[in-house]
Scaffold this motif. Structure first.
Motif, PDB file in Angstrom:
ATOM      1  N   ASN A 127     -27.444 -28.272  25.437  1.00  0.00           N
ATOM      2  CA  ASN A 127     -26.882 -27.408  24.400  1.00  0.00           C
ATOM      3  C   ASN A 127     -26.857 -28.220  23.104  1.00  0.00           C
ATOM      4  OD1 ASN A 127     -25.229 -25.926  22.652  1.00  0.00           O
ATOM      5  ND2 ASN A 127     -24.027 -25.083  24.320  1.00  0.00           N
ATOM      6  N   VAL A 128     -27.718 -27.868  22.162  1.00  0.00           N
ATOM      7  CA  VAL A 128     -27.839 -28.631  20.916  1.00  0.00           C
ATOM      8  C   VAL A 128     -27.197 -27.918  19.729  1.00  0.00           C
ATOM      9  CG1 VAL A 128     -29.903 -29.859  21.670  1.00  0.00           C
ATOM     10  CG2 VAL A 128     -30.149 -27.653  20.527  1.00  0.00           C
ATOM     11  N   GLY A 129     -26.553 -26.783  19.988  1.00  0.00           N
ATOM     12  CA  GLY A 129     -25.872 -26.056  18.917  1.00  0.00           C
ATOM     13  C   GLY A 129     -24.973 -25.001  19.523  1.00  0.00           C
ATOM     14  N   PHE A 130     -23.748 -24.904  18.993  1.00  0.00           N
ATOM     15  CA  PHE A 130     -22.790 -23.967  19.572  1.00  0.00           C
ATOM     16  C   PHE A 130     -21.786 -23.551  18.505  1.00  0.00           C
ATOM     17  CE2 PHE A 130     -18.359 -24.130  21.337  1.00  0.00           C
ATOM     18  CZ  PHE A 130     -18.317 -22.828  21.804  1.00  0.00           C
ATOM     19  N   HIS A 131     -21.561 -22.239  18.391  1.00  0.00           N
ATOM     20  CA  HIS A 131     -20.566 -21.750  17.439  1.00  0.00           C
ATOM     21  C   HIS A 131     -20.032 -20.409  17.908  1.00  0.00           C
ATOM     22  CE1 HIS A 131     -18.485 -20.912  13.711  1.00  0.00           C
ATOM     23  NE2 HIS A 131     -19.097 -19.738  13.639  1.00  0.00           N
TER      24      HIS A 131
END
Length: 396
Positions: A127-131
């Motif tokens: 997971n290289v991006g999470f918002h």
């Protein structure tokens, strides 16, 4: 100033507490104020999770709405719209978070952990991006994943939800941490907090989570698109997932009603309508070609040809103007009424219509451009007004 004690870390279900104001100061960025407390139930923005909302109640009964929370050097600052004179260091305030807001974020965050862990297990995806957004959770993976793979992962993630396994929070020592395998394994200063979901995920995380996976309710992938060598996912969990499915069902019902088709037959009905539309589109193209040929045949060589034809799309305007310019060296214009006023296309064989197009845009609040021999755009005027302007301002 002493660091703020984070009551939400050991107990994400704690919604209220009393605490002492350590500092209160104006916030130049917002025009309100910000307050530091010795302890708080408010989660600060960070790690892809939005800050909690809620209230601070002063001893005199004044209620301050907390609109944002940020952490700086271990101190949590609570943003409030205004800072009364009675909000001073040393007094005790009553804290209360907006539980519906918090629980929603807990559902989304825990669901993200489950799905991220499953994707890591199945495909080695990081997971290289999470918002957590207001509508959905955005997740970026490090590797591409097929639609079939995502369906399998979604099912596996929901099986973890149905098993209602506990969400475990631990604080391992440095030695224990060095021997552990977990996601987000990077150098972190201070105590590392590990979130473990048996069968799904082990990850370093500071966010708030449900006590067990059953409270996540459901995990639903709404959309997936290729992004920077991986996949960007849009997911929803819990109540958001239920509302999304209800909305899908309503859209399905609306489509079924329009097509007079049962829910199980809407895809077939849409294909049928699309085939009919495609056939009509080809027929319309042919009829327009015949019309454009007929209009061109009426033009005398060297004469101007300005024609208003209702219902033309941009491609039709371009085709008509080009066809007229094959019949004359004069100014050719195809005009049609649209929602902005008029769609236009100007053309002239061997000429340059760019200056005239610019003048038209200036005079009639238009936008458009193109090449010397043909320009296209739209303007805020009726076709008849555009026709008059072109006749009055065109010079050979």
């Amino acid at each position: 100033m002493q660091r703020t004690e984070k009551y939400f870390e050991p107990d994400a279900f704690r919604t209220q507490c009393e605490s002492v104001i350590l500092a209160a100061e104006p916030d130049e960025k917002t025009g309100g104020g910000r307050i530091a407390l010795d302890g708080t139930v408010f989660y600060p923005e960070g790690g892809g999770q939005p800050a909690d909302r809620g209230t601070l109640t002063l001893p005199d009964g004044t209620v301050l709405n907390v609109t944002d929370v940020h952490e700086h050097d271990g101190i949590l600052w609570h943003s409030v719209p205004s800072l009364p004179d009675t909000a001073v260091p040393g007094i005790t305030v009553e804290e209360a978070i907006d539980w519906d807001w918090r629980f929603d974020k807990m559902q989304q965050h825990t669901g993200e952990h489950i799905l991220s862990g499953i994707l890591h297990q199945m495909f080695g995806a990081e997971n290289v991006g999470f918002h957590i957004g207001s509508d959905a959770v955005r997740m970026d993976t490090s590797v591409p994943i097929s639609a079939e793979g995502l369906r399998e992962a979604e099912l596996a993630a929901n099986r973890i939800v149905w098993q209602n396994v506990p969400v475990l929070i631990t604080y391992p020592t440095r030695e224990e941490l060095a021997r552990m395998t977990y996601r987000s394994k990077k150098e972190i200063e201070g105590q590392v907090r590990i979130v473990t979901i048996p069968g799904a995920d082990v990850c370093a995380c500071c966010g708030t989570h449900t006590a067990a996976t059953g409270a996540v309710g459901q995990i639903k992938i709404l959309a997936a698109e290729n992004y920077k060598g991986g996949v960007r996912l849009s997911i929803v969990c819990g109540e958001r997932a239920l509302l999304a499915v209800q909305a899908m069902r309503q859209r399905q019902a609306d489509i079924g009603a329009l097509l007079s088709a049962k829910p199980s037959e809407t895809a077939h009905a849409v294909h049928r309508v699309y085939d009919e539309y495609t056939a009509l589109k080809f027929a319309h193209f042919g009829l327009c070609s015949e019309l454009f040929d007929a209009l061109a045949a009426q033009v005398a060589p060297g004469a101007d040809a300005i024609r208003i034809v209702p219902g033309l799309d941009p491609d039709g305007l371009h085709r008509l103007a080009a066809r007229l310019s094959e019949a004359t060296t004069g100014l050719c214009a195809a005009l049609t009424a649209n929602e902005k006023g008029t769609g236009y296309c100007l053309a002239q064989a061997g000429g340059d219509v760019r200056a005239l197009t610019k003048a038209l845009n200036t005079a009639l609040n238009g936008r458009g451009g193109g090449k010397p021999g043909i320009c296209q755009g739209s303007c805020a005027a009726a076709p008849e007004q555009v026709e008059t302007f072109l006749k009055e301002n065109h010079t050979v």
